[in-house]
Enzyme design. Structure first.
Site, PDB file in Angstrom:
ATOM      1  CD  GLU A   1     -26.985  -0.547 -10.483  1.00  0.00           C
ATOM      2  OE1 GLU A   1     -27.935  -0.452 -11.273  1.00  0.00           O
ATOM      3  OE2 GLU A   1     -26.040  -1.358 -10.619  1.00  0.00           O
TER       4      GLU A   1
ATOM      5  N   GLY B   1       0.814  -1.207   0.000  1.00  0.00           N
ATOM      6  CA  GLY B   1       0.000   0.000   0.000  1.00  0.00           C
ATOM      7  C   GLY B   1       0.848   1.256   0.000  1.00  0.00           C
TER       8      GLY B   1
ATOM      9  N   GLY C   1      -4.361   5.270   1.945  1.00  0.00           N
ATOM     10  CA  GLY C   1      -4.992   5.630   3.215  1.00  0.00           C
ATOM     11  C   GLY C   1      -5.739   6.948   3.153  1.00  0.00           C
TER      12      GLY C   1
ATOM     13  CB  SER D   1      -9.670   5.926   8.893  1.00  0.00           C
ATOM     14  OG  SER D   1     -10.095   5.025   7.895  1.00  0.00           O
TER      15      SER D   1
ATOM     16  NE  ARG E   1       5.102   4.181   7.668  1.00  0.00           N
ATOM     17  CZ  ARG E   1       4.362   4.170   6.566  1.00  0.00           C
ATOM     18  NH1 ARG E   1       4.242   5.279   5.856  1.00  0.00           N
ATOM     19  NH2 ARG E   1       3.750   3.060   6.171  1.00  0.00           N
TER      20      ARG E   1
ATOM     21  CG  HIS F   1     -21.838   4.037  -2.457  1.00  0.00           C
ATOM     22  ND1 HIS F   1     -21.493   3.795  -1.146  1.00  0.00           N
ATOM     23  CD2 HIS F   1     -20.680   4.011  -3.160  1.00  0.00           C
ATOM     24  CE1 HIS F   1     -20.186   3.638  -1.054  1.00  0.00           C
ATOM     25  NE2 HIS F   1     -19.664   3.755  -2.268  1.00  0.00           N
TER      26      HIS F   1
ATOM     27  CB  CYS G   1      -1.872   8.462   2.814  1.00  0.00           C
ATOM     28  SG  CYS G   1      -0.225   8.324   2.124  1.00  0.00           S
TER      29      CYS G   1
ATOM     30  CG  ASP H   1      -1.034  -0.380   5.534  1.00  0.00           C
ATOM     31  OD1 ASP H   1      -2.041   0.036   6.151  1.00  0.00           O
ATOM     32  OD2 ASP H   1       0.086   0.148   5.640  1.00  0.00           O
ATOM     33  N   GLY H   2      -4.352  -0.063   3.954  1.00  0.00           N
ATOM     34  CA  GLY H   2      -4.856   1.235   3.536  1.00  0.00           C
ATOM     35  C   GLY H   2      -6.020   1.167   2.565  1.00  0.00           C
TER      36      GLY H   2
END
Length: 487
Positions: free
Chosen positions: A469, A298, A302, A362, A401, A471, A305, A338-339
């Site tokens: 559609e 990832g 995020g 989150s 990081r 959602h 991010c 991840d994310g």
């Protein structure tokens, strides 16, 4: 000429195809491998972020069957202590219980109790022979605190003990017969080998799905950077009993990260190591060759991010997962997605793309157990949530990081934002809803296990109209659903 490598897809570009099924959602098996030797009971990890995972959330998630990664924006000592808190929360057999000697005074015992939060200490000689136990009841009404523990302790002759390897049923029976809450484990020479408490049995019964090690302790991970000076942090985390180490970087396919993994693997051959983050098959293969136990995928998906916008670099997450899984085929090394996970359907899609589990930030940031205080804003409750690439987090220690350790605070180039998320209540309720959605997916696709979902389920690519559609549409929501929040 433009060098377009390929077309790439993310969660909202695809849907899973329903199939003939004999699987009922409540019979779906959610167990999966984090690494070859660590099995999760649900495919969920918590992100190593300073507004997501410290010991409280790691404990709660491990009790539900997942695993939390303690963030590194703290001192070495505090991070090791956070790991230790998780490992000691539910101990099964405490293999190295804190002890006192026959000459220890009652005053010292009271100080230990205030510091550690528990009052029972085995009394042992210098060669670890068990001679008694001192508990809170023994010292409660004593006024002379300068006398040694031998004056009031329960002596050797009256101790309730069991031999190493005794079954759970025998231990519980002895506790019931003797009306005690602690049983000491001894060898044939009456040397102390451990301690079992009734509280740990009670916790285990309440949370039978918990993710535990071979000693009955909750599992926990911790993150470290790849830069110089992290050796001491790694040593402290290993000494604290960390189950899996995350060597965390925004760009795992860089030589500094790969070298850190090689060095750590050489020093700790049996340590479980997760490396990341990458977004290509080549990056995943490089991490595998360096010696990781799992690969984290990832770059930029995020919610907090901004890496893809600030740098212009990234690969949409579904394609990134699939490419990494394809590159690692035959190695036995799992992939962590991840994310970008917003709904339980995204967890299902990530796993169907080949991931063994997902890491979420989150989704758990607004829970009761996450770090930080609840804030009131316009009549609603929120908790703060920020990316580890935000200015605030980078200035607290996560700048390495993003390869910016040498930058002054006013020269940092952030790759994340600081914000707030709605308060969501207890973590267990979030996990229940997310895993319920995943189970429903497995029923719809006819997949009885996570591994079947990884290998059998098929995708269709959809248009923008298709996701619209999918959602809620043409209606005003009057009551929020616990598993469908748009913010």
């Amino acid at each position: 000429m433009l060098r377009i490598a390929k077309e790439a897809l993310t969660f909202d570009d695809v849907l899973l195809v329903p199939a003939h099924s004999t699987v009922l959602p409540n019979t779906a098996e959610l167990g999966t491998q984090l690494t070859a030797t660590i099995r999760l009971n649900i495919p969920m990890l918590s992100a190593a972020m300073d507004t997501v995972t410290e010991s409280r959330l790691a404990i709660a998630l491990a009790q539900e069957g997942g695993l939390g990664f303690i963030h590194k924006n703290m001192s070495i000592e505090r991070q090791a202590e956070e790991v230790s808190r998780v490992k000691k929360h539910e101990s099964g057999v405490v293999t190295e219980p804190q002890t006192v000697t026959p000459t220890t005074t009652l005053r010292q015992v009271k100080e230990l109790t205030a510091r550690n939060g528990f009052a029972g200490y085995p009394v042992v000689t210098e060669d670890y022979e068990l001679v008694g136990i001192i508990t809170g009841r023994d010292v409660r009404f004593v006024t002379d605190l300068d006398q040694p523990v031998t004056a009031v302790m329960t002596p050797k002759e009256r101790l309730v003990t069991v031999k190493e390897g005794e079954t759970r049923e025998v231990v519980l029976q002895k506790m019931h017969e003797k009306r005690v809450e602690k049983v000491l484990v001894v060898d044939d020479s009456f040397h102390l080998r451990g301690m079992i408490t009734v509280k740990d049995f009670q916790k285990a019964e309440r949370k039978p799905n918990a993710c535990k090690d071979e000693h009955g302790r909750l599992r926990v991970g911790a993150a470290v950077g790849a830069g110089a000076g992290n050796e001491e942090r790694i040593d402290a985390l290993v000494a604290a009993g960390v189950d899996v180490l995350l060597i965390d970087s925004s760009h795992g396919h860089s030589e500094g990260v790969l070298q850190r993994i090689r060095e750590t693997r050489a020093k700790y051959p049996n340590l479980q190591i997760v490396g990341g983050n990458v977004a290509t098959g080549a990056g995943a293969k490089a991490l595998a060759d360096a010696g990781v136990s799992a690969v984290k995928v990832g770059i930029g998906p995020g919610s907090i991010c901004t890496t893809r916008i600030v740098t212009g670099v990234g690969v949409p997450q579904i394609t990134a997962i699939a490419d990494a899984v394809e590159a690692l085929e035959g190695t036995g090394i799992p992939v962590i997605a991840d994310g970008g996970i917003r709904f339980s359907g995204d967890i299902a899609k990530a796993i169907a793309a080949g991931a063994s589990c997902v890491m979420v930030g989150s989704m758990l940031a607004g829970t009761e157990e996450s770090p930080g205080e609840i804030e009131l804003y316009q009549g609603r409750s929120f908790k703060s949530y920020r990316g580890m690439g935000s200015l605030g987090a980078m200035s607290k220690g996560s700048s390495d990081r993003y390869f910016q350790t040498d930058n002054a605070a006013d020269k940092l180039v952030p790759e994340g934002i600081e914000g707030r998320v709605a308060y969501k209540g207890l973590l267990k309720e979030i996990v229940h809803q997310q895993m319920g959605g995943l189970r429903s997916c497995m029923g719809l696709t006819g997949c009885g296990t996570i591994n079947e979902l990884r290998t059998k389920a098929e995708f269709v690519r959809i248009s923008g109209a298709g996701i619209q559609e999918s959602h809620v549409h043409d209606v005003t929501i009057t009551k929020e659903s616990p598993n469908y929040r748009m913010m």
